[in-house]
Design an enzyme around this catalytic site. Structure first.
Site, PDB file in Angstrom:
ATOM      1  N   ASP A  91       0.797  -1.224   0.000  1.00 41.37           N
ATOM      2  CA  ASP A  91       0.000   0.000   0.000  1.00 41.37           C
ATOM      3  C   ASP A  91       0.833   1.280   0.000  1.00 41.37           C
ATOM      4  O   ASP A  91       1.980   1.297   0.440  1.00 41.37           O
ATOM      5  CB  ASP A  91      -0.880   0.036   1.254  1.00 41.37           C
ATOM      6  CG  ASP A  91      -2.079  -0.877   1.163  1.00 41.37           C
ATOM      7  OD1 ASP A  91      -2.071  -1.792   0.323  1.00 41.37           O
ATOM      8  OD2 ASP A  91      -3.025  -0.688   1.953  1.00 41.37           O
ATOM      9  N   HIS A 105       3.717  -2.043   3.092  1.00 43.33           N
ATOM     10  CA  HIS A 105       3.693  -0.686   2.543  1.00 43.33           C
ATOM     11  C   HIS A 105       4.971  -0.385   1.769  1.00 43.33           C
ATOM     12  O   HIS A 105       6.064  -0.737   2.210  1.00 43.33           O
ATOM     13  CB  HIS A 105       3.530   0.349   3.657  1.00 43.33           C
ATOM     14  CG  HIS A 105       2.242   0.243   4.401  1.00 43.33           C
ATOM     15  ND1 HIS A 105       2.041  -0.675   5.417  1.00 43.33           N
ATOM     16  CD2 HIS A 105       1.079   0.930   4.273  1.00 43.33           C
ATOM     17  CE1 HIS A 105       0.806  -0.562   5.879  1.00 43.33           C
ATOM     18  NE2 HIS A 105       0.201   0.409   5.216  1.00 43.33           N
TER      19      HIS A 105
END
Length: 272
Positions: A89, A237
Site C-alpha cells: 500500500d 507498505h
C-alpha cells in the site's frame, strides 16, 4: 485490540507518516488504527449501518467484466486455500517501490499494489513497471483519508473514481485497476457498491504487518508469522515513509512462506 469484522482498524491510534502527493496536492497526514489482525472469512464492510445514507451517483460508466464484481470485501486467494496474497500500500514511491519489486522478482512472487492516485500519476514509470512485472493494481483513493466513511457520498465517489482515473492514465492502458482498498478499512456499503460497479473488488486484509510503524525487521516478520493463521491477505507498505524495514522483512517473510509450502496468489475478484 483488533479489527471489526469488515476490516476497519480499531483500538489505540498510532500516528502515521503523511502520504506524499504531487506538487499540486497538499501532503495528507493519515492516522491509522493500531491493531493487529482482521480474522475470519470475507465479510461486508465494517459498518453495515455506517457512512452516508445516499448511494453515490453514477459518475462514469461502469466497466464491463466477464463476471459481475461482488461488493463484498475480498480476503480469499485465487490460488487456493493455502495460498497467501501479498498486498503493498501507499505507493508508488521512487525509492522503495523498485526495491519491493526487486524482492518480489527474486522470489518469483506476484503482489497487488494499492496506489494513491496522485502518486501514481506523478510516477507513471513505476506504475508501468509494476504492471509489466505481472502484478495487479488497486485503487487506494486520492488522499488516503482514513475517515472517509464519515464523509458525504459525493466525497467518497470523487476520492475513489479520481484515483482510478489517475492510476489508469499512469498505466497508459497497460493494466486495469482491479481492486479498491479503503484507507484504514474505512469502507461503506456505498463505496463498496461504487467500486464493484466500476469493476473493482473491495479488498480487505487479514494480517497487518505493522511495518508502517517501523518496529524493526524482526518484529515485522514475527507479526506476520504469528498472525498468518487469521487469513491469507498480508498488508505491507511501499509508501508513507522510510520502508527499508519493509524491504528486508518482506524478503524474510517470502523465504518463510516458501519453507512452509505456502504459495502466493492474487485476491479473488469475482464470485465462484
Amino acid at each position: 485490540m483488533g479489527f471489526t469484522a469488515g476490516g476497519r482498524r480499531r483500538g489505540r491510534t498510532t500516528a502515521r507518516p503523511a502520504i506524499a502527493t504531487v506538487a499540486a496536492a497538499a501532503a495528507v497526514a493519515a492516522t491509522v488504527w493500531g491493531a493487529t489482525t482482521l480474522g475470519g472469512p470475507a465479510q461486508d464492510g465494517p459498518r453495515a449501518d455506517g457512512g452516508p445514507s445516499a448511494a453515490p451517483g453514477a459518475q462514469g460508466a461502469p466497466q464491463e467484466t466477464s463476471r459481475p464484481v461482488p461488493e463484498g470485501i475480498a480476503h480469499a486467494s485465487e490460488a487456493g486455500a493455502r495460498a497467501v496474497n501479498i498486498t503493498v500500500d501507499d505507493g508508488p514511491d521512487p525509492r522503495w517501490t523498485p526495491q519491493v519489486l526487486d524482492v518480489l522478482k527474486r522470489h518469483d512472487v506476484k503482489a497487488t499494489f494499492c496506489m494513491i492516485g496522485p502518486q501514481a500519476e506523478a510516477r507513471p514509470d513505476l506504475v508501468r513497471k509494476v504492471v509489466a512485472a505481472g502484478h495487479r493494481l488497486c485503487d487506494h483513493t486520492t488522499s488516503h483519508d482514513t475517515a472517509m466513511d464519515k464523509k458525504p457520498a459525493a466525497y467518497q465517489q470523487e476520492q475513489i473514481l479520481a484515483a482510478k482515473r489517475q492510476i489508469e492514465r499512469a498505466a497508459g492502458g497497460a493494466g486495469e485497476v482491479e481492486y479498491y482498498r479503503a484507507p484504514g478499512g474505512a469502507f461503506t456499503p456505498q463505496s463498496r457498491r461504487l467500486a464493484a460497479e466500476n469493476g473493482m473488488r473491495p479488498l480487505g486484509w487479514n494480517v497487518d504487518s505493522k511495518d508502517f510503524a517501523k518496529p524493526g525487521v524482526a518484529a515485522i516478520v514475527a507479526t506476520v508469522k504469528r498472525e498468518t493463521k487469521n487469513g491469507p491477505t498480508l498488508l505491507f507498505h511501499d509508501g508513507g515513509g522510510n520502508r527499508s524495514q519493509t524491504v528486508q522483512a518482506l524478503d524474510q517473510v517470502l523465504d518463510w512462506l516458501a519453507d512452509q509450502g505456502r504459495p502466493t496468489g492474487f485476491p479473488v475478484r469475482t464470485a465462484p
